[in-house]
Scaffold this motif. Structure first.
Motif, PDB file in Angstrom:
ATOM      1  N   PHE A  17      -7.381  -2.475   6.962  1.00 45.29           N
ATOM      2  CA  PHE A  17      -6.524  -3.386   6.181  1.00 45.29           C
ATOM      3  C   PHE A  17      -5.122  -2.812   6.097  1.00 45.29           C
ATOM      4  CE2 PHE A  17     -10.809  -4.082   4.519  1.00 45.29           C
ATOM      5  CZ  PHE A  17     -10.908  -5.459   4.542  1.00 45.29           C
ATOM      6  N   SER A  18      -4.206  -3.703   6.052  1.00 52.62           N
ATOM      7  CA  SER A  18      -2.838  -3.252   5.788  1.00 52.62           C
ATOM      8  C   SER A  18      -2.662  -3.080   4.277  1.00 52.62           C
ATOM      9  CB  SER A  18      -1.820  -4.274   6.315  1.00 52.62           C
ATOM     10  OG  SER A  18      -1.944  -5.503   5.599  1.00 52.62           O
ATOM     11  N   VAL A  19      -1.573  -2.412   3.931  1.00 51.69           N
ATOM     12  CA  VAL A  19      -1.310  -2.204   2.498  1.00 51.69           C
ATOM     13  C   VAL A  19      -1.127  -3.539   1.784  1.00 51.69           C
ATOM     14  CG1 VAL A  19       0.289  -1.195   0.838  1.00 51.69           C
ATOM     15  CG2 VAL A  19      -0.305   0.058   2.913  1.00 51.69           C
ATOM     16  N   SER A  20      -0.446  -4.467   2.411  1.00 50.20           N
ATOM     17  CA  SER A  20      -0.222  -5.776   1.788  1.00 50.20           C
ATOM     18  C   SER A  20      -1.522  -6.521   1.615  1.00 50.20           C
ATOM     19  CB  SER A  20       0.758  -6.597   2.627  1.00 50.20           C
ATOM     20  OG  SER A  20       2.007  -5.952   2.699  1.00 50.20           O
ATOM     21  N   GLU A  21      -2.429  -6.394   2.613  1.00 51.44           N
ATOM     22  CA  GLU A  21      -3.722  -7.083   2.504  1.00 51.44           C
ATOM     23  C   GLU A  21      -4.531  -6.518   1.348  1.00 51.44           C
ATOM     24  OE1 GLU A  21      -4.378  -8.304   7.191  1.00 51.44           O
ATOM     25  OE2 GLU A  21      -5.267  -6.459   6.386  1.00 51.44           O
ATOM     26  N   ILE A  22      -4.554  -5.195   1.221  1.00 53.89           N
ATOM     27  CA  ILE A  22      -5.284  -4.593   0.105  1.00 53.89           C
ATOM     28  C   ILE A  22      -4.675  -5.032  -1.229  1.00 53.89           C
ATOM     29  CG2 ILE A  22      -5.710  -2.397  -1.074  1.00 53.89           C
ATOM     30  CD1 ILE A  22      -7.679  -2.910   1.095  1.00 53.89           C
ATOM     31  N   GLY A  24      -2.977  -7.736  -1.891  1.00 54.03           N
ATOM     32  CA  GLY A  24      -3.275  -9.138  -2.132  1.00 54.03           C
ATOM     33  C   GLY A  24      -4.706  -9.345  -2.568  1.00 54.03           C
ATOM     34  N   ALA A  25      -5.642  -8.590  -1.940  1.00 48.45           N
ATOM     35  CA  ALA A  25      -7.045  -8.731  -2.320  1.00 48.45           C
ATOM     36  C   ALA A  25      -7.267  -8.295  -3.763  1.00 48.45           C
ATOM     37  CB  ALA A  25      -7.922  -7.918  -1.362  1.00 48.45           C
ATOM     38  N   VAL A  26      -6.692  -7.163  -4.125  1.00 48.62           N
ATOM     39  CA  VAL A  26      -6.820  -6.696  -5.513  1.00 48.62           C
ATOM     40  C   VAL A  26      -6.215  -7.712  -6.481  1.00 48.62           C
ATOM     41  CG1 VAL A  26      -6.120  -4.895  -7.123  1.00 48.62           C
ATOM     42  CG2 VAL A  26      -6.908  -4.268  -4.840  1.00 48.62           C
ATOM     43  N   LYS A  27      -5.068  -8.281  -6.092  1.00 49.51           N
ATOM     44  CA  LYS A  27      -4.399  -9.280  -6.942  1.00 49.51           C
ATOM     45  C   LYS A  27      -5.295 -10.487  -7.162  1.00 49.51           C
ATOM     46  CE  LYS A  27      -0.106 -11.971  -7.118  1.00 49.51           C
ATOM     47  NZ  LYS A  27       0.442 -11.379  -8.346  1.00 49.51           N
TER      48      LYS A  27
END
Length: 515
Positions: A17-22, A24-27
């Motif tokens: 996962f990219s940092v942005s994907e992680i 976004g998922a947490v969000k």
């Protein structure tokens, strides 16, 4: 064949996962699990940058939660965040990917119970008292009879009706109403703006500047009255140069504006009683003062007249002053014949003594000469005596003229005329003063009648009421069940569109009734 297949590295089946994907998922997980939460805690750090947003920390004894209030929400909050205040924050949890942290987006903020409100109120009271805003020395005296009274309150509540009714009963005055919200988030800014707006009116302008302000509201809970505990309202009341009466709540309710106002009234009705005196009592007092003045003038004139009579009794009568000179004149007149005879006799004796040594012929001649002289003198004696008596009488009359009471009587007459003139001038001045005061009262009463709404009706206007309330909008009239139109000569009742109307299959509408 086997050589062409590359062996997978350990853990190669785990997705990347990219940092942005992680982030976004947490969000999505956090916002999905906590879309609406209520969090209780103590406000720690409170920051207000120039953007208008508010950043703060909610904390308890074990954890800290970051929070943010967007600018649009912060402006309409009923309770503004202050460090150390225990609150209940309502909002949603979200994340801030830029700093890899989560935070609470606050949509509502309220104190955590009445105890927190009282603690906040005590904190504000202590701060304002330290600035000297509660000192009695800075408070202004209320005017005895204000010409214009400004009222800051809700125009639709019972408070304004009670104030107007009480003013009309005691002493009708011109009233300017500044409509405001008396509870909720808009209460504090509207009340503060109303006080400053009245204070900013210039004297002699198109809108008259009030001589007295009344800030009024009915009773309620501490939450309902909280708008009058805001610091902005208290400071506006303290800065106002117009004398201000605070009439918020019932007698047992106390708000922050009560301490900075010039006078606190227990109820709005009591504020109206503090604002103006009773007109009938003033008229009664004026009549009593007039009676006392008339009595005092009459008593003063009576005392002066009595003193004048006492002084007149102390002076002797003119007849008394002339009695002794007249008696002395009568005594001298009685003694005069005897004195003449005694003088003649003495001269005869002297003549006899002198004649003894004389010869008869010489004596005869001397006697003949004396007889001739006496004969010549005797006729002159009576006129001379008469002249002497006349001269004595003239001298006596001249002296009696100087002893007359005419100058004193003239002075008494002049003083009496001057006293009567002063009494007449005093009566005329008092009559002019009473007439002027009555004229001013009559003019004020005519002005009240002219400015009343019934005078406006006589010029061709009308008042429309719907369901008992005054209507100013077409939409309100359309929703009213019953309409009532008041003209200068009466009222006309009409059915409204919101009530039962005649139509297809229905009864015809009722006709308006004039009463």
């Amino acid at each position: 064949m086997a050589d062409l297949i590359e062996d997978d590295a350990p853990g190669g089946n785990a997705p990347e996962f990219s940092v942005s994907e992680i982030s976004g998922a947490v969000k999505r997980v956090i916002e999905g699990e906590f879309p609406h939460v209520r969090v209780r805690g103590e406000l720690g750090r409170v920051s207000r940058p120039r953007s208008g947003h508010v950043y703060l920390d909610l904390k308890d004894e074990r954890a800290v939660l970051s929070g943010v209030i967007w600018r649009g929400v912060a402006g309409r909050l009923a309770t503004q965040p202050e460090e150390g205040l225990e609150v209940v924050a309502t909002g949603r949890l979200t994340t801030f990917p830029g700093q890899s942290r989560y935070q609470l987006v606050i949509e509502d903020l309220r104190p955590a119970g009445q105890g927190a409100l009282m603690a906040l109120l005590e904190q504000r009271k202590t701060a304002l008292a330290a600035e000297g805003l509660f000192e009695e020395g800075r408070k202004r005296a209320l005017p005895y009879l204000p010409e214009v009274i400004g009222v800051v309150t809700s125009p639709s509540g019972a408070v304004i009706r009670d104030i107007l009714h009480r003013l009309r009963d005691r002493f009708p005055r011109r009233v300017l109403i500044w409509p405001v919200a008396v509870q909720g988030a808009a209460c504090a800014p509207e009340v503060a703006n109303a006080i400053r707006g009245f204070d900013a009116l210039p004297p002699g302008g198109a809108i008259p500047r009030p001589d007295l302000l009344i800030v009024a509201r009915g009773g309620g809970s501490i939450e309902d009255l909280w708008g009058f505990n805001e610091e902005a309202v208290a400071r506006a009341a303290a800065d106002c140069t117009i004398p201000l009466i605070s009439a918020v709540g019932h007698e047992t309710d106390t708000t922050l504006i009560d301490f900075t106002a010039d006078r606190r009234a227990p109820t709005p009705t009591a504020a109206a009683e503090l604002a103006v005196p009773v007109r009938l009592e003033l008229l009664s007092t004026l009549d009593a003062q007039g009676g006392r003045l008339t009595h005092a003038v009459s008593a003063a004139m009576a005392r002066r007249g009595e003193r004048l009579r006492d002084l007149a009794r102390g002076l002797p009568r003119a007849e008394t002053l002339l009695d002794w000179p007249r008696q002395r004149l009568d005594s001298l007149a009685d003694r005069l014949p005897a004195a003449l005879r005694a003088g003649v006799q003495a001269r005869r004796v002297t003549l006899s003594e002198a004649g003894g040594s004389l010869r008869p012929a010489l004596l005869a001649r001397a006697v003949a000469g004396e007889r001739r002289r006496v004969a010549a003198t005797a006729p002159r004696l009576a006129p001379a005596l008469g002249r002497r008596v006349a001269a004595a009488r003239e001298a006596l009359e001249a002296r009696s003229g100087r002893l007359t009471l005419r100058p004193v009587q003239a002075e008494i007459a002049r003083e009496g005329r001057r006293l009567a003139d002063q009494g007449a001038r005093l009566d005329a001045a008092f009559a002019r003063l009473v007439a002027e005061r009555r004229g001013r009262l009559d003019a004020a009463d005519r002005l009240r009648e002219t400015l009343g709404y019934r005078a406006t009706l006589a010029r061709g206007y009308a008042v429309v009421r719907g369901d008992g309330a005054v209507l100013t909008r077409k939409a309100e009239a359309a929703q009213a069940r019953a309409l009532e139109i008041e003209f200068a000569d009466g009222r006309l009742a009409l059915p409204g569109r919101g009530g039962k109307r005649g139509g297809a299959g229905g009864e015809p509408p009722e006709q308006g009734e004039l009463f």
